[in-house]
Design a protein around this motif. Structure first.
Motif, mmCIF file in Angstrom:
data_model
loop_
_atom_site.group_PDB
_atom_site.id
_atom_site.type_symbol
_atom_site.label_atom_id
_atom_site.label_comp_id
_atom_site.label_asym_id
_atom_site.label_seq_id
_atom_site.Cartn_x
_atom_site.Cartn_y
_atom_site.Cartn_z
ATOM 1 N N VAL A 83 0.842 -1.200 0.000
ATOM 2 C CA VAL A 83 0.000 0.000 0.000
ATOM 3 C C VAL A 83 0.879 1.252 0.000
ATOM 4 O O VAL A 83 0.609 2.209 -0.739
ATOM 5 C CB VAL A 83 -0.977 -0.020 1.199
ATOM 6 C CG1 VAL A 83 -1.614 1.340 1.417
ATOM 7 C CG2 VAL A 83 -2.050 -1.083 0.976
ATOM 8 N N ALA A 84 1.939 1.263 0.792
ATOM 9 C CA ALA A 84 2.835 2.426 0.840
ATOM 10 C C ALA A 84 3.468 2.680 -0.528
ATOM 11 O O ALA A 84 3.584 3.835 -0.969
ATOM 12 C CB ALA A 84 3.911 2.225 1.902
ATOM 13 N N GLU A 87 0.862 4.094 -2.813
ATOM 14 C CA GLU A 87 0.617 5.480 -2.422
ATOM 15 C C GLU A 87 1.729 6.386 -2.954
ATOM 16 O O GLU A 87 1.464 7.467 -3.493
ATOM 17 C CB GLU A 87 0.516 5.568 -0.897
ATOM 18 C CG GLU A 87 -0.004 6.868 -0.385
ATOM 19 C CD GLU A 87 -0.212 6.839 1.120
ATOM 20 O OE1 GLU A 87 -1.014 7.673 1.582
ATOM 21 O OE2 GLU A 87 0.395 6.019 1.830
ATOM 22 N N LYS A 88 2.953 5.928 -2.833
ATOM 23 C CA LYS A 88 4.109 6.692 -3.318
ATOM 24 C C LYS A 88 4.037 6.898 -4.833
ATOM 25 O O LYS A 88 4.445 7.934 -5.354
ATOM 26 C CB LYS A 88 5.395 5.938 -2.945
ATOM 27 C CG LYS A 88 6.655 6.718 -3.101
ATOM 28 C CD LYS A 88 7.823 5.876 -2.620
ATOM 29 C CE LYS A 88 8.921 6.748 -2.087
ATOM 30 N NZ LYS A 88 10.032 5.979 -1.551
ATOM 31 N N ILE A 92 -2.954 5.220 -5.098
ATOM 32 C CA ILE A 92 -3.982 5.165 -4.054
ATOM 33 C C ILE A 92 -3.740 6.291 -3.059
ATOM 34 O O ILE A 92 -2.645 6.859 -2.991
ATOM 35 C CB ILE A 92 -4.024 3.808 -3.297
ATOM 36 C CG1 ILE A 92 -2.733 3.557 -2.553
ATOM 37 C CG2 ILE A 92 -4.364 2.671 -4.223
ATOM 38 C CD1 ILE A 92 -2.848 2.399 -1.582
ATOM 39 N N GLU A 93 -4.790 6.587 -2.308
ATOM 40 C CA GLU A 93 -4.667 7.578 -1.243
ATOM 41 C C GLU A 93 -5.435 7.076 -0.033
ATOM 42 O O GLU A 93 -6.361 6.274 -0.156
ATOM 43 C CB GLU A 93 -5.193 8.944 -1.693
ATOM 44 C CG GLU A 93 -6.628 8.951 -2.126
ATOM 45 C CD GLU A 93 -7.066 10.264 -2.759
ATOM 46 O OE1 GLU A 93 -6.202 11.084 -3.101
ATOM 47 O OE2 GLU A 93 -8.280 10.444 -2.909
ATOM 48 N N ARG A 94 -5.003 7.536 1.124
ATOM 49 C CA ARG A 94 -5.661 7.179 2.388
ATOM 50 C C ARG A 94 -6.600 8.320 2.767
ATOM 51 O O ARG A 94 -6.233 9.484 2.671
ATOM 52 C CB ARG A 94 -4.622 6.974 3.485
ATOM 53 C CG ARG A 94 -3.648 5.848 3.195
ATOM 54 C CD ARG A 94 -2.520 5.851 4.233
ATOM 55 N NE ARG A 94 -1.396 5.048 3.792
ATOM 56 C CZ ARG A 94 -1.089 3.864 4.292
ATOM 57 N NH1 ARG A 94 -1.818 3.346 5.262
ATOM 58 N NH2 ARG A 94 -0.061 3.197 3.832
ATOM 59 N N ARG A 95 -7.800 7.935 3.207
ATOM 60 C CA ARG A 95 -8.767 8.937 3.672
ATOM 61 C C ARG A 95 -9.338 8.460 4.996
ATOM 62 O O ARG A 95 -9.609 7.266 5.174
ATOM 63 C CB ARG A 95 -9.923 9.089 2.678
ATOM 64 C CG ARG A 95 -9.527 9.641 1.342
ATOM 65 C CD ARG A 95 -10.771 9.832 0.478
ATOM 66 N NE ARG A 95 -10.410 9.926 -0.918
ATOM 67 C CZ ARG A 95 -11.237 9.671 -1.922
ATOM 68 N NH1 ARG A 95 -12.495 9.297 -1.667
ATOM 69 N NH2 ARG A 95 -10.844 9.784 -3.157
ATOM 70 N N LEU A 104 -8.749 3.123 2.070
ATOM 71 C CA LEU A 104 -7.935 3.279 0.873
ATOM 72 C C LEU A 104 -8.836 3.558 -0.324
ATOM 73 O O LEU A 104 -9.886 2.927 -0.475
ATOM 74 C CB LEU A 104 -7.118 2.006 0.625
ATOM 75 C CG LEU A 104 -6.226 1.562 1.785
ATOM 76 C CD1 LEU A 104 -5.596 0.214 1.479
ATOM 77 C CD2 LEU A 104 -5.156 2.613 2.062
ATOM 78 N N THR A 107 -6.743 6.812 -6.829
ATOM 79 C CA THR A 107 -6.694 8.107 -7.501
ATOM 80 C C THR A 107 -7.167 7.864 -8.939
ATOM 81 O O THR A 107 -7.395 6.708 -9.345
ATOM 82 C CB THR A 107 -5.252 8.643 -7.524
ATOM 83 O OG1 THR A 107 -4.442 7.727 -8.284
ATOM 84 C CG2 THR A 107 -4.685 8.811 -6.110
#
Length: 155
Positions: A83-84, A87-88, A92-95, A104, A107
Motif C-alpha cells: 500500500v505504501a 501510495e508513493k 492510491i490515497e488514504r482517507r 484506501l 486516484t
C-alpha cells in the motif's frame, strides 16, 4: 492403485517430478502463472501482488489494510508495504473514515492503472485457457476456489 504405488514404495516426494507433494506443485504452477502475469504488467509500475491490492481497492473503495489482512494470506506488514508503494506511486490515497480507521481509495491514475492491469490479467488468463484447455482451466479454477474456502474455514 494406492499412493505408494503411484510414488514408488517409500520414495521421498521430489519437487519437479510427478511424485511432488501438493505444496511443491502449487508453488511451481503458481510461479509459472506469476511469470506470465509479471510479463503482462512489465511496462506498468506495478507487480501482480500490487495489482491484486489495486483490484481490491477498486472493488471496495474505503477498504482498510486491516480488512485486507483478515482476508488475504499476507501479514498486515506486507500489505502495508505494498500500500505504501502504491501510495508513493500516486495510485492510491488514504482517507479518514467516519469514526475510526483509514480507508484506501484509488486516484484517477490508480483507477486507470487498475483497469489496464485487469485487461492484461484477463488476456493472460485467456492464454492459460489456450494452454490448459477450457475444461482443465475451469476444473483447476473451481478446485482452487473450493480449496481456498476450505482452508479459510479451517483457520
Amino acid at each position: 492403485m494406492n499412493r505408494e504405488d503411484e510414488t514408488g514404495a517409500g520414495a521421498p516426494p521430489t519437487p519437479g517430478t510427478a511424485n511432488a507433494i501438493l505444496s511443491d506443485l502449487l508453488w511451481e504452477v503458481s510461479a509459472y502463472v506469476e511469470l506470465r502475469g509479471e510479463a503482462a504488467l512489465a511496462d506498468l509500475p506495478i507487480s501482480t501482488a500490487s495489482s491484486g491490492m489495486l483490484m481490491t481497492v477498486y472493488a471496495e473503495p474505503g477498504v482498510t489494510v486491516a480488512e485486507m489482512a483478515r482476508r488475504k494470506p499476507k501479514s498486515p506488514q506486507s500489505i502495508s508495504q505494498i500500500v505504501a508503494r502504491l501510495e508513493k506511486l500516486g495510485l492510491i490515497e488514504r482517507r479518514l473514515k467516519k469514526g475510526r480507521g483509514v480507508g484506501l481509495h484509488l486516484t484517477d491514475e490508480g483507477r486507470h492503472t487498475a483497469e489496464m492491469a485487469s485487461e492484461r490479467e484477463r488476456a493472460t488468463d485467456d492464454q492459460l485457457v489456450g494452454l490448459l484447455g477450457k475444461r482443465r482451466h475451469e476444473t483447476l479454477r473451481q478446485l482452487l476456489v473450493e480449496s481456498r474456502a476450505l482452508l479459510r474455514s479451517a483457520e
